[in-house]
Design a protein around this motif. Structure first.
Motif, short mmCIF file in Angstrom:
data_model
loop_
_atom_site.label_atom_id
_atom_site.label_comp_id
_atom_site.label_asym_id
_atom_site.label_seq_id
_atom_site.Cartn_x
_atom_site.Cartn_y
_atom_site.Cartn_z
N LEU A 268 0.83 -1.21 0.00
CA LEU A 268 0.00 0.00 0.00
C LEU A 268 0.86 1.26 0.00
O LEU A 268 0.61 2.19 -0.77
N PHE A 269 1.87 1.30 0.85
CA PHE A 269 2.73 2.48 0.89
C PHE A 269 3.57 2.59 -0.38
O PHE A 269 3.85 3.71 -0.85
N ALA A 270 3.97 1.45 -0.96
CA ALA A 270 4.73 1.49 -2.21
C ALA A 270 3.88 2.08 -3.33
O ALA A 270 4.33 2.95 -4.10
N GLN A 271 2.64 1.62 -3.42
CA GLN A 271 1.77 2.17 -4.47
C GLN A 271 1.47 3.64 -4.19
O GLN A 271 1.42 4.46 -5.13
N GLN A 272 1.31 4.00 -2.94
CA GLN A 272 1.05 5.40 -2.59
C GLN A 272 2.21 6.29 -3.06
O GLN A 272 1.99 7.38 -3.61
N TYR A 273 3.45 5.82 -2.87
CA TYR A 273 4.62 6.63 -3.25
C TYR A 273 4.86 6.60 -4.76
O TYR A 273 4.93 7.65 -5.40
N TYR A 274 4.98 5.42 -5.33
CA TYR A 274 5.40 5.32 -6.72
C TYR A 274 4.31 5.75 -7.70
O TYR A 274 4.61 6.26 -8.78
N LEU A 275 3.06 5.55 -7.33
CA LEU A 275 1.96 5.92 -8.22
C LEU A 275 1.31 7.23 -7.78
O LEU A 275 0.26 7.60 -8.29
N GLN A 276 1.95 7.88 -6.81
CA GLN A 276 1.52 9.21 -6.36
C GLN A 276 0.03 9.22 -6.04
O GLN A 276 -0.76 9.96 -6.64
N ALA A 277 -0.31 8.37 -5.07
CA ALA A 277 -1.70 8.24 -4.63
C ALA A 277 -1.78 8.63 -3.16
O ALA A 277 -1.89 7.77 -2.28
N LEU A 327 -14.03 -6.39 -4.23
CA LEU A 327 -14.95 -7.35 -4.83
C LEU A 327 -15.50 -6.87 -6.16
O LEU A 327 -15.95 -7.67 -6.98
N THR A 328 -15.48 -5.56 -6.39
CA THR A 328 -15.86 -5.02 -7.69
C THR A 328 -14.65 -4.53 -8.48
O THR A 328 -14.67 -4.51 -9.71
N GLY A 329 -13.58 -4.15 -7.78
CA GLY A 329 -12.33 -3.79 -8.44
C GLY A 329 -12.37 -2.52 -9.24
O GLY A 329 -11.58 -2.35 -10.17
N GLN A 330 -13.23 -1.56 -8.87
CA GLN A 330 -13.41 -0.37 -9.70
C GLN A 330 -12.63 0.85 -9.22
O GLN A 330 -12.62 1.87 -9.88
N THR A 331 -11.98 0.76 -8.05
CA THR A 331 -11.22 1.91 -7.56
C THR A 331 -9.82 1.91 -8.18
O THR A 331 -9.35 0.87 -8.67
N PRO A 332 -9.14 3.05 -8.17
CA PRO A 332 -7.80 3.10 -8.77
C PRO A 332 -6.84 2.06 -8.20
O PRO A 332 -6.05 1.47 -8.95
N TYR A 333 -6.87 1.83 -6.89
CA TYR A 333 -5.97 0.84 -6.28
C TYR A 333 -6.15 -0.53 -6.91
O TYR A 333 -5.18 -1.18 -7.33
N TRP A 334 -7.38 -0.97 -7.00
CA TRP A 334 -7.63 -2.32 -7.51
C TRP A 334 -7.38 -2.40 -9.00
O TRP A 334 -6.94 -3.45 -9.50
N ARG A 335 -7.61 -1.32 -9.71
CA ARG A 335 -7.31 -1.33 -11.15
C ARG A 335 -5.80 -1.44 -11.39
O ARG A 335 -5.35 -2.11 -12.33
N VAL A 336 -5.01 -0.80 -10.55
CA VAL A 336 -3.55 -0.94 -10.66
C VAL A 336 -3.14 -2.39 -10.42
O VAL A 336 -2.28 -2.93 -11.14
N LEU A 337 -3.74 -3.03 -9.43
CA LEU A 337 -3.40 -4.45 -9.19
C LEU A 337 -3.76 -5.31 -10.39
O LEU A 337 -3.01 -6.23 -10.74
N GLN A 338 -4.89 -5.02 -11.03
CA GLN A 338 -5.24 -5.78 -12.23
C GLN A 338 -4.21 -5.57 -13.34
O GLN A 338 -3.84 -6.50 -14.05
N ASP A 339 -3.72 -4.36 -13.47
CA ASP A 339 -2.72 -4.05 -14.50
C ASP A 339 -1.34 -4.60 -14.15
O ASP A 339 -0.46 -4.62 -15.01
N SER A 340 -1.16 -5.03 -12.91
CA SER A 340 0.15 -5.53 -12.47
C SER A 340 0.30 -7.03 -12.62
O SER A 340 1.25 -7.62 -12.09
#
Length: 413
Positions: A268-277, A327-340
């Motif tokens: 979570l902190f890695a995505q917050q830093y690297y993806l500027q979230a 469970l729906t995967g529609q927020t930016p966080y979950w979309r990044v995980l799908q793209d990863s």
């Protein structure tokens, strides 16, 4: 005292740079430097695959499954720490410096020689020093050195951004940065090997756990660049981060390991830093635990202190509403995980993945996804190999190392 310290290192079979193997860092290319940090003799290498392996497996479900299974060391191995220039893709290709390991067998050959190369991607660590370029702090790295470098392979391994000498925060499970760090490490290792009169031969890639995912996204990058890989192997690889994180957060199981909250904190902190979230971690982690998570991420809190102060179950660490959003995967966080994801492309490289019946981290289904995908899209030959009904996470790793050594050997001709 100095003589006593040197004697201790000699007994262990690893000679640090200050004990007669010292050399100033050598520049071999633009912003690529290497230094000899030590040597494992054959006795130490045999110890790694006997008593040290036993200690590594002591908490496993199969603690004695691999006793006597590894070949004795043929060669001593010299250990080089490499530093190299790279860039951070998620931050507009910001320049950075990263580090890694090059382990070279002492084959006794005079003049230039050609040796096969295994690029090993390491698994999850909670300290920036538990990395390949500091092999005394990394049991999995030592096992790879003893299994492959001691038998005539060069073993290389990136520390990743945020680990080793890097002054960045941890890039845990951040896809483009992982690809960049591993790819640039390969290029740096080639420069170092050239300076050491070694011509890189066939290239193999391997990894376990986080490193299994890293191996797959690295392989994807290498294929995009047209770099030939003879074979790839991924043990207990969480290749679908979206599915894995949903399983961990929304479908907990008794088998789940106690360190999942630590993994979630890093990611979570890695995505917050690297993806500027900004605010991502606070939106996901229960407020009373946020400072502990931030401390683990920035290194001000040790893993032991974090584990003592936080719940061992992920459900008690993550806010329920955040878990439910997966469970729906529609927020930016979950979309990044799908793209990863690290498996949904048509690969041209032979692949083996490994799974086990009691793996507490990566379920069998996830371990088989790359193989099923290649079958569907008509990709290269791929096999999913069962490490056994009783194999846990560490058991899958060691089983995979043994199988890979035989497989890679067969592909050298």
């Amino acid at each position: 005292m100095k003589m006593i310290a040197i004697f201790a290192w000699l007994v262990l079979g690893v000679l640090p740079a200050q004990a007669g193997y010292a050399q100033a860092p050598v520049a071999v290319a633009s912003k690529v430097r290497y230094e000899l940090i030590g040597r494992y003799d054959t006795a130490r290498l045999d110890t790694i695959l006997s008593s040290e392996l036993a200690a590594f497996m002591a908490s496993s479900t199969t603690p004695r499954a691999f006793v006597g299974k590894f070949a004795r060391a043929k060669y001593g191995v010299r250990l080089y720490r490499v530093t190299y220039a790279s860039v951070v893709p998620e931050l507009g290709n910001r320049p950075t410096v990263a580090s890694g390991l090059v382990a070279v067998p002492e084959t006794g050959s005079h003049g230039r020689q050609t040796l096969p190369v295994v690029s090993y991607q390491h698994g999850t660590v909670f300290d920036k020093a538990w990395v390949p370029s500091q092999p005394e702090n990394s049991a999995e790295t030592r096992i790879m050195i003893a299994a492959f470098a001691a038998q005539g392979y060069v073993v290389i391994g990136a520390d990743y951004f945020g680990r080793g000498v890097s002054d960045l925060p941890d890039s845990y499970l951040v896809k483009a940065s992982t690809q960049q760090a591993t790819t640039d490490m390969l290029f740096a290792a080639r420069d170092v090997l050239g300076a050491l009169d070694v011509t890189p031969g066939k290239l193999f890639v391997s990894g376990w756990s986080q490193g299994g995912w890293a191996t797959m996204v690295f392989l994807q990058k290498l294929e995009q660049l047209g770099i030939k890989v003879t074979a790839a192997a991924a043990a207990s690889a969480p290749v679908d981060l979206y599915l894995m994180t949903n399983r961990w957060m929304n479908n907990p199981q008794p088998i789940d390991p106690v360190y999942l909250p630590g993994c979630a904190a890093l990611q979570l902190f890695a995505q917050q830093y690297y993806l500027q979230a900004p605010g991502l971690a606070a939106s996901a982690i229960r407020p009373e635990l946020l400072a502990w998570a931030a401390g683990l991420y920035d290194g001000s809190v040790t893993w032991e202190a974090f584990a003592a102060a936080t719940p061992s179950k992920l459900g008690a660490f993550i806010r329920p509403e955040f878990a439910a959003s997966g469970l729906t995967g529609q927020t930016p966080y979950w979309r990044v995980l799908q793209d990863s994801q690290g498996y949904r492309w048509k690969s041209v490289t032979r692949l083996r993945t490994y799974y086990g019946g009691r793996d507490e981290v990566t379920p069998e289904y996830i371990g088989k996804l790359p193989v099923a995908t290649q079958a569907l899209v008509g990709g290269a030959a791929a096999q999913a190999i069962d490490a056994g009904a009783d194999a846990d996470h560490r058991g899958v790793f060691v089983f995979g190392v043994l199988d890979q050594k035989r497989w890679f050997d067969a592909l050298l001709d």
